[in-house]
Design a protein around this motif. Structure first.
Motif, PDB file in Angstrom:
ATOM      1  N   GLU A   1      -6.581  -6.260   3.061  1.00  0.00           N
ATOM      2  CA  GLU A   1      -7.765  -7.107   3.258  1.00  0.00           C
ATOM      3  C   GLU A   1      -9.032  -6.252   3.284  1.00  0.00           C
ATOM      4  N   LEU A   2      -8.946  -5.086   3.916  1.00  0.00           N
ATOM      5  CA  LEU A   2     -10.093  -4.174   3.937  1.00  0.00           C
ATOM      6  C   LEU A   2     -10.445  -3.728   2.520  1.00  0.00           C
ATOM      7  N   LEU A   3      -9.418  -3.366   1.752  1.00  0.00           N
ATOM      8  CA  LEU A   3      -9.627  -2.922   0.364  1.00  0.00           C
ATOM      9  C   LEU A   3     -10.349  -4.016  -0.441  1.00  0.00           C
ATOM     10  N   LYS A   4      -9.898  -5.252  -0.303  1.00  0.00           N
ATOM     11  CA  LYS A   4     -10.521  -6.352  -1.051  1.00  0.00           C
ATOM     12  C   LYS A   4     -11.976  -6.545  -0.629  1.00  0.00           C
ATOM     13  N   LYS A   5     -12.236  -6.410   0.663  1.00  0.00           N
ATOM     14  CA  LYS A   5     -13.609  -6.548   1.180  1.00  0.00           C
ATOM     15  C   LYS A   5     -14.495  -5.415   0.650  1.00  0.00           C
ATOM     16  N   VAL A   6     -13.926  -4.223   0.633  1.00  0.00           N
ATOM     17  CA  VAL A   6     -14.656  -3.050   0.125  1.00  0.00           C
ATOM     18  C   VAL A   6     -15.003  -3.240  -1.350  1.00  0.00           C
ATOM     19  N   ARG A   7     -14.028  -3.667  -2.123  1.00  0.00           N
ATOM     20  CA  ARG A   7     -14.252  -3.825  -3.566  1.00  0.00           C
ATOM     21  C   ARG A   7     -15.215  -4.975  -3.888  1.00  0.00           C
ATOM     22  N   ALA A   8     -15.340  -5.933  -2.953  1.00  0.00           N
ATOM     23  CA  ALA A   8     -16.260  -7.060  -3.173  1.00  0.00           C
ATOM     24  C   ALA A   8     -17.670  -6.743  -2.696  1.00  0.00           C
ATOM     25  N   SER A   9     -17.846  -5.582  -2.090  1.00  0.00           N
ATOM     26  CA  SER A   9     -19.169  -5.240  -1.536  1.00  0.00           C
ATOM     27  C   SER A   9     -20.007  -4.478  -2.553  1.00  0.00           C
ATOM     28  N   ASP A  10     -21.330  -4.571  -2.403  1.00  0.00           N
ATOM     29  CA  ASP A  10     -22.225  -3.843  -3.307  1.00  0.00           C
ATOM     30  C   ASP A  10     -22.173  -2.339  -3.044  1.00  0.00           C
ATOM     31  N   ASN A  11     -22.104  -1.962  -1.754  1.00  0.00           N
ATOM     32  CA  ASN A  11     -22.218  -0.543  -1.397  1.00  0.00           C
ATOM     33  C   ASN A  11     -20.957   0.269  -1.677  1.00  0.00           C
ATOM     34  N   TYR A  12     -19.799  -0.385  -1.615  1.00  0.00           N
ATOM     35  CA  TYR A  12     -18.556   0.388  -1.659  1.00  0.00           C
ATOM     36  C   TYR A  12     -17.602  -0.016  -2.794  1.00  0.00           C
ATOM     37  N   LYS A  13     -18.088  -0.831  -3.735  1.00  0.00           N
ATOM     38  CA  LYS A  13     -17.149  -1.339  -4.751  1.00  0.00           C
ATOM     39  C   LYS A  13     -16.514  -0.219  -5.572  1.00  0.00           C
ATOM     40  N   GLY A  14     -17.190   0.927  -5.682  1.00  0.00           N
ATOM     41  CA  GLY A  14     -16.624   2.028  -6.455  1.00  0.00           C
ATOM     42  C   GLY A  14     -16.124   3.181  -5.596  1.00  0.00           C
ATOM     43  N   ALA A  15     -16.079   2.978  -4.273  1.00  0.00           N
ATOM     44  CA  ALA A  15     -15.725   4.083  -3.370  1.00  0.00           C
ATOM     45  C   ALA A  15     -14.243   4.445  -3.489  1.00  0.00           C
ATOM     46  N   PRO A  16     -13.930   5.737  -3.441  1.00  0.00           N
ATOM     47  CA  PRO A  16     -12.517   6.137  -3.448  1.00  0.00           C
ATOM     48  C   PRO A  16     -11.787   5.555  -2.234  1.00  0.00           C
ATOM     49  N   PHE A  17     -10.645   4.949  -2.470  1.00  0.00           N
ATOM     50  CA  PHE A  17      -9.886   4.280  -1.396  1.00  0.00           C
ATOM     51  C   PHE A  17      -8.430   4.699  -1.542  1.00  0.00           C
ATOM     52  N   LEU A  18      -7.952   5.512  -0.594  1.00  0.00           N
ATOM     53  CA  LEU A  18      -6.557   5.984  -0.614  1.00  0.00           C
ATOM     54  C   LEU A  18      -5.750   5.199   0.419  1.00  0.00           C
ATOM     55  N   MET A  19      -4.714   4.522  -0.046  1.00  0.00           N
ATOM     56  CA  MET A  19      -3.836   3.789   0.873  1.00  0.00           C
ATOM     57  C   MET A  19      -2.707   4.719   1.287  1.00  0.00           C
ATOM     58  N   VAL A  20      -2.545   4.909   2.600  1.00  0.00           N
ATOM     59  CA  VAL A  20      -1.460   5.753   3.129  1.00  0.00           C
ATOM     60  C   VAL A  20      -0.606   4.853   4.009  1.00  0.00           C
ATOM     61  N   THR A  21       0.577   4.508   3.546  1.00  0.00           N
ATOM     62  CA  THR A  21       1.290   3.426   4.198  1.00  0.00           C
ATOM     63  C   THR A  21       2.799   3.544   4.084  1.00  0.00           C
ATOM     64  N   ALA A  22       3.470   2.939   5.038  1.00  0.00           N
ATOM     65  CA  ALA A  22       4.929   2.814   4.961  1.00  0.00           C
ATOM     66  C   ALA A  22       5.320   1.606   4.122  1.00  0.00           C
ATOM     67  N   GLU A  23       4.331   0.750   3.806  1.00  0.00           N
ATOM     68  CA  GLU A  23       4.607  -0.463   3.019  1.00  0.00           C
ATOM     69  C   GLU A  23       4.575  -0.089   1.540  1.00  0.00           C
ATOM     70  N   ALA A  24       5.725   0.163   0.965  1.00  0.00           N
ATOM     71  CA  ALA A  24       5.740   0.621  -0.428  1.00  0.00           C
ATOM     72  C   ALA A  24       6.787  -0.106  -1.253  1.00  0.00           C
ATOM     73  N   GLN A  25       7.034  -1.363  -0.895  1.00  0.00           N
ATOM     74  CA  GLN A  25       7.905  -2.153  -1.752  1.00  0.00           C
ATOM     75  C   GLN A  25       7.105  -2.522  -2.999  1.00  0.00           C
ATOM     76  N   LYS A  26       7.806  -2.859  -4.081  1.00  0.00           N
ATOM     77  CA  LYS A  26       7.131  -3.038  -5.378  1.00  0.00           C
ATOM     78  C   LYS A  26       5.940  -3.987  -5.282  1.00  0.00           C
ATOM     79  N   GLN A  27       6.137  -5.091  -4.568  1.00  0.00           N
ATOM     80  CA  GLN A  27       5.079  -6.095  -4.470  1.00  0.00           C
ATOM     81  C   GLN A  27       3.840  -5.530  -3.779  1.00  0.00           C
ATOM     82  N   ASN A  28       4.053  -4.647  -2.789  1.00  0.00           N
ATOM     83  CA  ASN A  28       2.925  -4.030  -2.090  1.00  0.00           C
ATOM     84  C   ASN A  28       2.093  -3.204  -3.064  1.00  0.00           C
TER      85      ASN A  28
END
Lengths: 124, 153
Positions: free
Chosen positions: A66-93
């Motif tokens: 949800e944060l990623l989607k909000k970031v990408r929809a914003s004017d200031n951060y739509k192009g900001a590097p965003f690294l997801m570090v997570t235990a959620e790594a099933q294909k759908q994720n």
């Protein structure tokens, strides 16, 4: 890799924020800011300029996706590097994160080298 | 309970501890656990839903978890406190995530809740579903820990 940039680390577990901070410090990063969920992270992003976002996925209040989607929809951060570090790594994720515009993805558990490699790629 | 559900949690536990805490861990022989008393001093518990509903728990002896977290942080941890509890929650989370990836490859998709952590000697581990509790003991050079896997019948 420019290590003078300001990095926001988002994870609901203080343990993971501490591990990531240790790794980033070893890599030379000094400007590190923390948030313990997506909502707090968004407040940080609105209040100051952040150059790189490293976020967990599974968090209360606002998830990393949800944060990623909000970031990408914003004017200031739509192009900001965003690294997801997570235990959620099933294909759908992974599909959802890529569709939402994640810059790269690190699966927990990880090595310091894995974080370094991904940062080299997204900060080129 | 499908015993094939257990192996991914054993593999994940070994991988998580080796990668994040640089520890060699050895899995012992699984056994059927009949009571709710924790073998360890601090326990992470996490609910799973999907093709079956269940719970996993990871319970650590004090010396074992202090060594693990010391290795993870690169500094000596000397007492059970909130930092240790937080680390147990994150370790449980990582074990769940890694195991669920292996389970997905077997065609079994699960979602995980956010883990909770209980501390104290002889505390109870409450699994959220009725079913056999399979316990797998692990030993390290610095103490033991045990995972429990419980899925509905």
């Amino acid at each position: 890799m420019d290590t003078s940039i300001k990095v926001l680390i988002v994870d609901d577990f203080a343990t993971m924020r501490r591990i990531l901070k240790n790794i980033l410090k070893q890599l030379g990063f000094k400007n590190l800011v923390e948030a313990d969920d997506g909502t707090t992270a968004w407040e940080v992003l609105e209040g100051q300029t952040i150059d790189l976002i490293i976020s967990d996925w599974n968090m209360p209040k606002m998830t990393g996706l949800e944060l990623l989607k909000k970031v990408r929809a914003s004017d200031n951060y739509k192009g900001a590097p965003f690294l997801m570090v997570t235990a959620e790594a099933q294909k759908q994720n992974v599909i959802e994160a890529v569709q939402a515009g994640v810059s790269n993805y690190v699966v927990k558990p990880f090595t310091a080298e894995a974080i370094s490699d991904k940062l080299e790629k997204i900060l080129k | 309970m499908d015993v094939k559900l257990v192996n991914p949690f054993i593999n994940a536990t070994i991988n998580v501890l080796e990668t994040m805490a640089f520890m060699n861990v050895n899995a012992g022989k699984p056994y059927l656990k009949r009571d709710n008393v924790a073998v360890g001093d601090v326990t992470g518990v996490l609910g799973l839903t999907g093709v079956a509903n269940g719970t996993i728990s990871v319970t650590f002896e004090e010396n074992c978890i202090l060594t693990i977290v010391s290795n993870m942080f690169g500094e000596t941890m000397s007492e059970l406190n909130n930092e240790i509890a937080d680390a147990v929650g994150e370790l449980t989370n990582m074990i769940s995530g890694q195991a669920r990836r292996e389970l997905e490859e077997m065609g079994k998709v699960f979602k995980a809740a956010i883990p909770s952590v209980v501390t104290g000697r002889n505390h109870s581990i409450i699994h959220y579903t009725e079913g056999p509790k399979i316990a797998i003991p692990f030993n390290t050079d610095n103490g033991d820990f045990t995972i429990e896997v419980c899925f509905e019948r």
